[in-house]
Design a protein around this motif. Structure first.
Motif, mmCIF file in Angstrom:
data_model
loop_
_atom_site.group_PDB
_atom_site.id
_atom_site.type_symbol
_atom_site.label_atom_id
_atom_site.label_comp_id
_atom_site.label_asym_id
_atom_site.label_seq_id
_atom_site.Cartn_x
_atom_site.Cartn_y
_atom_site.Cartn_z
ATOM 1 N N PRO A 174 -3.466 8.091 -16.018
ATOM 2 C CA PRO A 174 -2.897 9.198 -16.589
ATOM 3 C C PRO A 174 -2.741 8.921 -18.211
ATOM 4 O O PRO A 174 -2.538 8.056 -18.526
ATOM 5 C CB PRO A 174 -1.401 9.215 -15.906
ATOM 6 N N GLN A 185 -7.612 7.312 -11.436
ATOM 7 C CA GLN A 185 -7.237 8.220 -12.572
ATOM 8 C C GLN A 185 -6.184 7.808 -13.204
ATOM 9 O O GLN A 185 -4.968 7.180 -13.156
ATOM 10 C CB GLN A 185 -6.760 9.566 -12.098
ATOM 11 N N GLU A 227 -12.570 15.028 -11.212
ATOM 12 C CA GLU A 227 -12.092 14.451 -9.835
ATOM 13 C C GLU A 227 -13.507 13.802 -9.253
ATOM 14 O O GLU A 227 -13.341 12.800 -8.583
ATOM 15 C CB GLU A 227 -12.034 15.692 -8.852
ATOM 16 N N ASP A 254 1.923 6.273 3.113
ATOM 17 C CA ASP A 254 1.964 7.943 3.699
ATOM 18 C C ASP A 254 0.587 8.451 2.713
ATOM 19 O O ASP A 254 0.477 9.758 2.818
ATOM 20 C CB ASP A 254 2.902 8.768 3.543
ATOM 21 N N LEU A 255 -0.254 7.756 2.151
ATOM 22 C CA LEU A 255 -1.493 8.212 1.660
ATOM 23 C C LEU A 255 -2.591 7.682 2.360
ATOM 24 O O LEU A 255 -2.607 6.542 2.797
ATOM 25 C CB LEU A 255 -1.643 7.817 0.142
ATOM 26 N N THR A 256 -3.735 8.426 2.359
ATOM 27 C CA THR A 256 -4.851 7.972 3.026
ATOM 28 C C THR A 256 -5.457 6.887 2.190
ATOM 29 O O THR A 256 -5.030 6.754 1.170
ATOM 30 C CB THR A 256 -6.039 9.247 3.104
ATOM 31 N N ARG A 281 -8.213 -1.137 -4.139
ATOM 32 C CA ARG A 281 -7.376 -0.503 -4.791
ATOM 33 C C ARG A 281 -7.102 -1.424 -6.375
ATOM 34 O O ARG A 281 -7.193 -0.519 -7.278
ATOM 35 C CB ARG A 281 -5.897 -0.218 -4.158
ATOM 36 N N TYR A 291 -13.953 10.343 -10.368
ATOM 37 C CA TYR A 291 -12.695 9.346 -9.672
ATOM 38 C C TYR A 291 -13.272 9.208 -8.099
ATOM 39 O O TYR A 291 -13.256 7.911 -7.657
ATOM 40 C CB TYR A 291 -11.219 10.126 -9.423
ATOM 41 N N LEU A 303 -7.380 6.800 -5.124
ATOM 42 C CA LEU A 303 -7.663 7.790 -6.227
ATOM 43 C C LEU A 303 -6.579 7.811 -7.053
ATOM 44 O O LEU A 303 -6.689 8.017 -8.399
ATOM 45 C CB LEU A 303 -7.914 9.341 -5.296
ATOM 46 N N VAL A 304 -5.387 7.423 -6.615
ATOM 47 C CA VAL A 304 -4.044 7.323 -7.638
ATOM 48 C C VAL A 304 -4.310 6.338 -8.703
ATOM 49 O O VAL A 304 -4.158 6.739 -9.988
ATOM 50 C CB VAL A 304 -2.843 6.877 -6.664
ATOM 51 N N VAL A 305 -5.163 5.069 -8.617
ATOM 52 C CA VAL A 305 -5.473 4.218 -9.223
ATOM 53 C C VAL A 305 -6.533 4.325 -10.093
ATOM 54 O O VAL A 305 -6.616 4.135 -11.473
ATOM 55 C CB VAL A 305 -5.434 2.625 -8.416
ATOM 56 N N ASP A 314 -3.593 18.255 -15.466
ATOM 57 C CA ASP A 314 -3.647 18.210 -14.193
ATOM 58 C C ASP A 314 -3.070 19.562 -13.143
ATOM 59 O O ASP A 314 -3.472 19.633 -11.961
ATOM 60 C CB ASP A 314 -2.727 17.028 -13.372
ATOM 61 N N LEU A 344 0.895 -1.070 0.022
ATOM 62 C CA LEU A 344 -0.082 0.156 0.001
ATOM 63 C C LEU A 344 0.824 1.360 0.009
ATOM 64 O O LEU A 344 2.023 1.173 0.436
ATOM 65 C CB LEU A 344 -0.622 -0.066 1.373
ATOM 66 N N PHE A 345 0.187 2.277 -0.328
ATOM 67 C CA PHE A 345 0.940 3.681 -0.156
ATOM 68 C C PHE A 345 0.881 4.199 1.224
ATOM 69 O O PHE A 345 -0.170 4.635 1.591
ATOM 70 C CB PHE A 345 0.404 4.691 -1.232
#
Lengths: 276, 680
Positions: free
Chosen positions: A106, A104, A122, A92-94, A161, A125, A100-102, A114, A89-90
């Motif tokens: 890119p 979107q 947004e 240091d991200l909630t 995720r 997402y 959300l990272v996934v 962006d 997992l990331f």
């Protein structure tokens, strides 16, 4: 038609074949399982499919596209998603930002859009993230930091995720490891629920109970070689599998007992949980 | 011909051996404590100066400030007592540093530890300047220094003695780590700290011994080599670059390979100096051809062995500095801009000038926030990129009219910054810091000191920017510094900050943080890790380019002074001090910058040595106590205040929304129960 196809896939580490000429198919809308004892080469197989380890020979075809020379992130963009056994997992991200990272994907113009218009899409997402959390019934965890959560919750987040971008196929690397039988039963139900969402799943685990219960089709891997495949009942009855995976037929009897016990206990537990 | 090269290569083995001793020291600290110690040179410099002082005046100088630090021991001290006292002082200094700084940081990310050592280096240098003055002293000859004839040239043998001493010391080190239980325990703790703990070893204590031992190795060679080139408070600090190159070549593991590589670097440097003196290189490179040698070694080592560098196993999970993404707060932005306008309208020219300085530094720090805070690539080269931009501007502003000259300079800086980041794609964190530091040294030596690059007489000059007949320069039409110029710089800084804020509030910021957090997972999330790193480097160098343009227009005439690698270290320190993970951190760092608004308006200037010392100590304190910097401290305090006003009980906010609620751990147990029916 097969969604994912491995043709004669081999992965070599030095002189050792971690995967030896594997032929495997995942059909759309199915939950396919891959079981095998520790060290059989299950994770290596997922790594090879998703581009995290180089393939020595053979090819991977996904949705008609040959993936062999595609980078991992390109394979994700084609609709092939995965989880990790170690979750990754990331930290240091909630939880929400993890998803959300996934959510979107890119595109080439994302760098510009962006920055100039960060709020674009947004809302879309966010609703995708909500959907994924709901699918796994963990909406309450959205604002938490992964490091504050239990192992079971972190597992569910890693699954959430992997589905948030609505990929065509999700490869799950031992999602039930470390969960108790009740938890793993619940997980199985949630995975079946995902199939109804136009998604196909590929599951590796050594929890026999989970795999035999939820999968439509099962491959058995031992020492890097597929030793059997078929429906759960075919695999259950296959003498090679019993010998390789359970040691002897006594082991199989034990496993059957355990499985029966499991479905009785956890089934009722799970039912009462669901009703709450 | 060949003989000449061999001769010069042999001349270089002395310096190479010193690099080697520092490389050994770096390897020991990395193996023993998991730190890449940028203060290795400074920690060896202090006892060396103590030794020289004892031998020349008989005064014992301790690394103390405020209280008296100089004690007379009578007349000059003879060699061995002086050596013993100096090494004791060095070891005590190392011990105190370990207990106060390194030990509390053991569970921090490696990057935080490394940055703390940058602060240590600055602080020790500050103390040294206060105690000894900023002068180079030459120690007496310790080793035999007669001259023999080699290939028909005079050859001083002292460097061979240094080499012998270093080789001997290396043998001792290698034996100590191979043959003793202590060495075995250190290696075990490096590979698996938890396992070591379970076996009854104490990693913290092992770290202590390794740390002090490493400092002892470096100090000994520092003292022995002090006669070679003299020693000053800043002398060994740049030895870290070749030493790091050598240590990396030894994969931060093999002392023997490290020494070999270090001696080779020293030899090649000497040969390079000879080549330069014969004018066999393009005149462009005359300035710093030899400093390319360690740079090439570092890049080569990272490309060849970068992926296989050992990581120290850690007992505790090491979280990165927290970055809060989200929409910028309109009110605080409006307030800051308003305050900026007020201060820039001041009648006091020093205040106006200090504000402009602060704005320039803030812009520069924004580039570090993007690259280091968001993307996790610790960069010590941002100041060099700014310098590049400034020199480029001085070239172009006479060729193309005003708004295009700076634009061209910024574009070229982006191109350069992107290009340089490509070989560094494979590396991250501490390794990136090493690469960028060597880049900063190369820029300083090769470009900023080259008359071809800088301009005639080593001085670059920019013309007054004019637009539609309006003078926009710092001289303007009124008093220096012109208010209009100040407002333009403010506008530039605000635009840059808004850019970073927009970037941080959308998908790109999230992708940066994802890459920083976990590269494997980022790839599995569909993110192209190399592309993201390149985008980050391009943005950051663009911001540095803007800062460089500000620097050029603010200074009007300038040389490479103030753009060197040492200043790059200071800048990173400032950024961590302010808060590496936020725009407000960059603003605070800018205010605290040397000659910045806070220093000038509140402290009334103050000596630069004190600033140096305070920045260094402040950085160490921040690294140990408040990893999110002063900005993080402020936001925590304002959260506390808010909760206090609402009468709630305070819980450290894990996420912005849990303030005043149950702590997230309690909440998560609660939901865990809901989800799985297992009792907490």
């Amino acid at each position: 038609m097969a969604l994912l196809e491995a043709r004669g896939l081999s992965v070599r580490y030095g002189g050792l074949f971690a995967n030896n000429s594997i032929d495997l198919e995942c059909r759309a809308g199915q939950l396919v399982g891959l079981i095998g004892p520790n060290g059989a080469g299950k994770t290596t197989f997922i790594d090879a499919i998703t581009g995290f380890t180089p393939v020595s020979s053979g090819e991977v075809v996904f949705d008609g596209v040959n993936l062999n020379d595609k980078a991992p992130n390109v394979r994700v963009a084609l609709g092939l998603s995965r989880t990790f056994q170690s979750l990754e997992l990331f930290e240091d991200l909630t939880v929400r930002d993890n998803l959300l990272v996934v959510a979107q994907r890119p595109k080439w113009h994302s760098v510009v859009t962006d920055v100039l218009w960060p709020g674009r899409d947004e809302r879309k997402y966010h609703s995708q993230v909500r959907w994924a959390l709901e699918m796994l019934q963990i909406e309450s965890l959205a604002e938490a930091m992964p490091s504050d959560l239990s192992h079971g919750q972190r597992k569910l987040i890693s699954v959430a995720r992997s589905i948030v971008a609505k990929p065509q196929l999700v490869l799950l690397d031992e999602p039930a490891a470390g969960l108790d039988t009740a938890e793993s039963h619940l997980l199985g139900e949630r995975l079946r629920g995902l199939l109804a969402q136009d998604m196909s799943l590929f599951l590796i685990d050594h929890d026999m109970g989970l795999v035999l219960n939820v999968c439509d089709y099962i491959y058995v891997l031992d020492f890097g070689v597929i030793i059997a495949h078929g429906t759960p009942s075919e695999v259950r009855a296959n003498p090679t599998v019993i010998a390789a995976y359970l040691g002897d037929s006594a082991g199989e009897a034990q496993a059957r007992e355990g499985a029966a016990l499991l479905s009785r206990e956890s089934g009722s537990d799970a039912q009462s949980e669901m009703n709450q | 011909m060949m003989e000449t090269y061999i001769f010069f290569a042999l001349l270089g083995v002395g310096t190479g051996a010193m690099y080697g001793a520092f490389a050994v020291s770096l390897i020991i600290t990395y193996r023993g404590c998991g730190v890449v110690n940028f203060a290795t040179g400074a920690m060896a410099m202090f006892p060396t100066l103590v030794f020289v002082e004892l031998r020349s005046t008989g005064d014992l100088v301790l690394p103390l400030v405020v209280v008296p630090s100089r004690f007379s021991l009578g007349s000059q001290i003879s060699f061995f007592p002086a050596l013993l006292i100096a090494l004791t002082v060095g070891s005590l200094l190392a011990a105190v540093i370990y207990v106060l700084v390194i030990r509390p940081l053991r569970s921090s990310p490696p990057v935080t530890m490394m940055v703390a050592t940058v602060g240590l280096a600055l602080a020790i240098q500050g103390v040294a300047v206060k105690s000894f003055g900023n002068v180079t002293v030459r120690g007496e000859k310790i080793l035999p220094d007669h001259v023999i004839e080699l290939f028909g040239r005079p050859f001083p043998v002292d460097r061979l003695w240094i080499l012998a001493a270093v080789l001997f010391l290396t043998l001792v080190v290698a034996a100590a780590y191979r043959l003793t239980r202590f060495g075995l325990a250190t290696r075990a703790a490096f590979l698996n700290e938890k396992g070591a703990l379970l076996l009854g070893l104490e990693p913290a204590r092992l770290g202590f011994y390794n740390w002090v031992f490493a400092s002892l190795v470096a100090s000994t060679i520092g003292i022995l080599g002090s006669s070679l080139g003299g020693v000053s408070p800043f002398s060994f600090s740049l030895f870290v670059v070749p030493a790091l190159g050598a240590a990396l070549a030894g994969r931060l593991r093999s002392v023997a390979v490290g020494i070999g590589a270090a001696v080779a670097i020293g030899s090649f440097e000497a040969v390079a100096v000879h080549i330069v003196s014969r004018r066999q290189v393009p005149s462009f490179l005359l300035g710093g051809f030899s400093s390319l040698v360690p740079f090439v070694v570092i890049i080569g080592a990272l490309i060849l062995v970068g992926r296989t560098l050992p990581n120290r196993a850690a007992l505790t999970e090491r979280a990165q500095v927290r970055v809060v993404l989200g929409r910028p707060k309109t009110l605080s932005w409006a307030l800051m801009i308003f305050l900026g306008i007020v201060v820039l309208s001041s009648d006091d020219a020093t205040i106006r000038f200090a504000t402009i300085q602060s704005l320039f530094v803030t812009t520069l720090l924004l580039s570090i926030v993007v690259l280091t805070g968001y993307l996790g690539q610790v960069s010590l080269a941002q100041l060099s990129f700014a310098g590049f931009s400034a020199f480029m501007l001085s070239r172009f502003d006479s060729l193309v009219p005003f708004p295009f000259g700076p634009l061209l300079a910024i574009l070229l800086t982006i191109a350069l910054g992107t290009l340089v980041s490509v070989p560094a794609l494979r590396v991250r964190g501490v390794q990136f810091a090493i690469v960028s530091f060597s880049i900063a040294v190369v820029f300083d030596d090769v470009l900023f000191r080259s008359p071809t690059f800088v301009g005639v007489g080593g001085l670059a000059q920019v013309e007054r920017p004019r637009l539609f007949g309006l003078d926009l320069g710092i001289f303007g039409e009124g008093q220096f510094p012109d208010r209009r110029f100040g407002f333009i710089v403010l506008a530039g800084t605000v635009v840059c900050a808004a850019f970073v804020a927009l970037m941080g509030s959308g998908g790109l910021g999230r992708r940066f943080l994802a890459v920083r957090s976990n590269e494997r997972a980022a790839a599995a999330a569909g993110i192209s890790v190399p592309r993201t790193k390149i985008i980050g480097a391009a943005f950051a160098s663009g911001l540095a380019g803007v800062a460089g343009v500000m620097f050029a227009y603010k200074s009007v005439t300038f040389n490479g002074g103030g753009l060197d690698a040492q200043r790059g270290l200071e800048l990173l320190a400032l950024c961590y001090l302010g808060g590496i993970g936020s725009i407000s951190g960059a603003v605070i760092g800018g205010l605290l910058a040397p000659s910045g608004l806070f220093i000038v308006a509140v402290l009334g200037g103050g000596s630069s040595t004190n600033q140096y010392l305070l920045t260094g100590l402040g950085l160490v304190l921040v690294a140990v106590k408040f990893p999110r910097g002063l900005a993080g401290l402020l936001s925590t305090m304002s959260n506390r205040l808010k909760v206090f006003r609402e009468g709630g009980k305070f819980n450290e906010p894990k996420t912005p929304t849990t303030v005043g609620l149950k702590s997230s751990r309690q909440r998560s147990r609660f939901s865990y129960q809901n989800n799985f029916g297992r009792k907490p």
